[in-house]
Design an enzyme around this catalytic site. Structure first.
Site, PDB file in Angstrom:
ATOM      1  N   ILE A 213      53.553  40.654  20.810  1.00 21.47           N
ATOM      2  CA  ILE A 213      53.619  39.653  21.596  1.00 21.47           C
ATOM      3  C   ILE A 213      52.126  39.156  22.423  1.00 21.47           C
ATOM      4  O   ILE A 213      51.783  40.313  22.969  1.00 21.47           O
ATOM      5  CB  ILE A 213      54.709  39.796  22.893  1.00 21.47           C
ATOM      6  CG1 ILE A 213      55.896  40.132  22.564  1.00 21.47           C
ATOM      7  CG2 ILE A 213      54.612  38.568  23.823  1.00 21.47           C
ATOM      8  CD1 ILE A 213      56.568  38.966  21.447  1.00 21.47           C
ATOM      9  N   LYS A 214      51.740  38.027  21.966  1.00 22.61           N
ATOM     10  CA  LYS A 214      50.497  37.630  22.543  1.00 22.61           C
ATOM     11  C   LYS A 214      50.646  37.152  23.952  1.00 22.61           C
ATOM     12  O   LYS A 214      51.329  36.218  24.374  1.00 22.61           O
ATOM     13  CB  LYS A 214      49.926  36.500  21.560  1.00 22.61           C
ATOM     14  CG  LYS A 214      48.663  36.856  20.949  1.00 22.61           C
ATOM     15  CD  LYS A 214      48.211  35.500  20.345  1.00 22.61           C
ATOM     16  CE  LYS A 214      46.984  35.689  19.405  1.00 22.61           C
ATOM     17  NZ  LYS A 214      46.576  34.425  18.669  1.00 22.61           N
ATOM     18  N   ILE A 215      49.754  37.630  24.915  1.00 28.28           N
ATOM     19  CA  ILE A 215      49.618  37.585  26.322  1.00 28.28           C
ATOM     20  C   ILE A 215      48.264  37.177  26.702  1.00 28.28           C
ATOM     21  O   ILE A 215      47.424  37.794  26.292  1.00 28.28           O
ATOM     22  CB  ILE A 215      50.175  38.550  27.189  1.00 28.28           C
ATOM     23  CG1 ILE A 215      51.553  39.541  26.842  1.00 28.28           C
ATOM     24  CG2 ILE A 215      50.051  38.254  28.640  1.00 28.28           C
ATOM     25  CD1 ILE A 215      52.761  38.382  27.196  1.00 28.28           C
TER      26      ILE A 215
END
Ligand code: E4P
Length: 289
Positions: A95-97
């Site tokens: 997951i890209k945050i």
């Protein structure tokens, strides 16, 4: 060095995978938008969920999918949705945050860091994105991010814009020349009694290029043994790939066009043509038996 492809275009992902050099994929909302627009232009209906499933299936390596919220609560909720929906496909979702989701300094600055900490504590791997400084990368590593993505091209764009340098999207940034010019100017200023030397700054707070940003992050992580993997992102040309590879970066996420640029050279084509012309009949016969 691992090679990820920086695209949400399934055709590009499949083609790069067929070359046997692909280790992962990174997407973001802008890349998804581009892929959707391409499909629509071709008159194809698109089920976003089905499309993302196909991306996850197409590569046996991490696929970064980005959240859209800006508070840590929203991002954690969205991350869990993305992970639950898509990780079951090929067990490869990251997951890209965004490292900082604020639009201004008046807004909360640590929502991304809080979300990374919480997700990693729950076993969901994260990729801290939009990283422009070694300090942001340090904070992402402290929060336990599995990956960190320094944005090389955007750092170069920012520095070139501040210096009023016009350039094409894929142009190489000659940061070494700029550092030398700055040093010369400082020397002249010091000779004049340090007049204005402090104001001479051609970089971004001591960073002169995206490649230098990657170097500083590698040094910082090595100093403390952080295990966060560094993904050189926002790459614009093959020479940048060469320079981050020479630094020993863990991963480079590269647009399709730049991966293609990496394999080409005029003298290779010329040599290939000559070798093909020089195949004599006797040599040809070996392949026929
Ligand atoms: C990284 O993961 C991003 O998707 C990407 O590299 C951004 O690149 P850009 O600056 O060319 O948009």
């Amino acid at each position: 060095m691992k090679i990820f492809i920086d695209t949400a275009d399934l055709d590009e992902i499949k083609e790069a995978a067929s070359w046997g050099i692909l280790d992962g994929v990174t997407t973001n909302p802008s890349l998804i938008k581009k892929a959707v627009e391409k499909m629509k232009a071709k008159g194809k209906e698109i089920s976003m969920e089905g499309y993302i499933r196909q991306i996850c299936k197409a590569v046996n390596g991490p696929v970064s999918l980005e959240v859209k919220g800006r508070s840590s609560e929203e991002m954690i909720k969205e991350a869990k949705i993305l992970y639950e929906k898509f990780n079951e496909v090929n067990n490869n979702v990251v997951i890209k945050i965004p490292v900082n989701t604020a639009f201004s300094l008046e807004e909360p600055q640590f929502e991304g860091i809080k979300a990374i900490k919480e997700l990693e504590s729950n076993g969901i791997p994260t990729n801290a994105t939009l990283v422009m400084t070694p300090e942001q990368a340090l904070l992402a590593a402290k929060a336990g991010a599995s990956y960190v993505s320094p944005f090389l091209g955007r750092v170069d764009d920012f520095i070139r814009k501040n210096l009023g340098i016009k350039h094409g999207k894929m142009d190489y940034w000659d940061y070494e020349a700029i550092e030398l010019i700055e040093q010369e100017e400082r020397k002249r200023s010091i000779e004049k009694g340090y007049e204005g030397a402090a104001g001479i700054n051609y970089g971004d707070n001591g960073i002169y290029s995206g490649v230098e940003l990657v170097y500083d992050i590698i040094e910082t992580y090595e100093a403390y043994g952080y295990e966060t993997k560094i993904i050189a992102a926002s790459i614009r040309n093959a020479r940048q790939v060469r320079e981050v590879a020479m630094l020993g970066v863990d991963i480079a996420t590269i647009p399709f066009a730049v991966i293609k640029e990496m394999i080409g050279h005029y003298k290779t084509m010329e040599g290939m043509k000559k070798f093909s012309e020089d195949v004599v009949e006797e040599y040809e016969k070996i392949f026929k038996s």
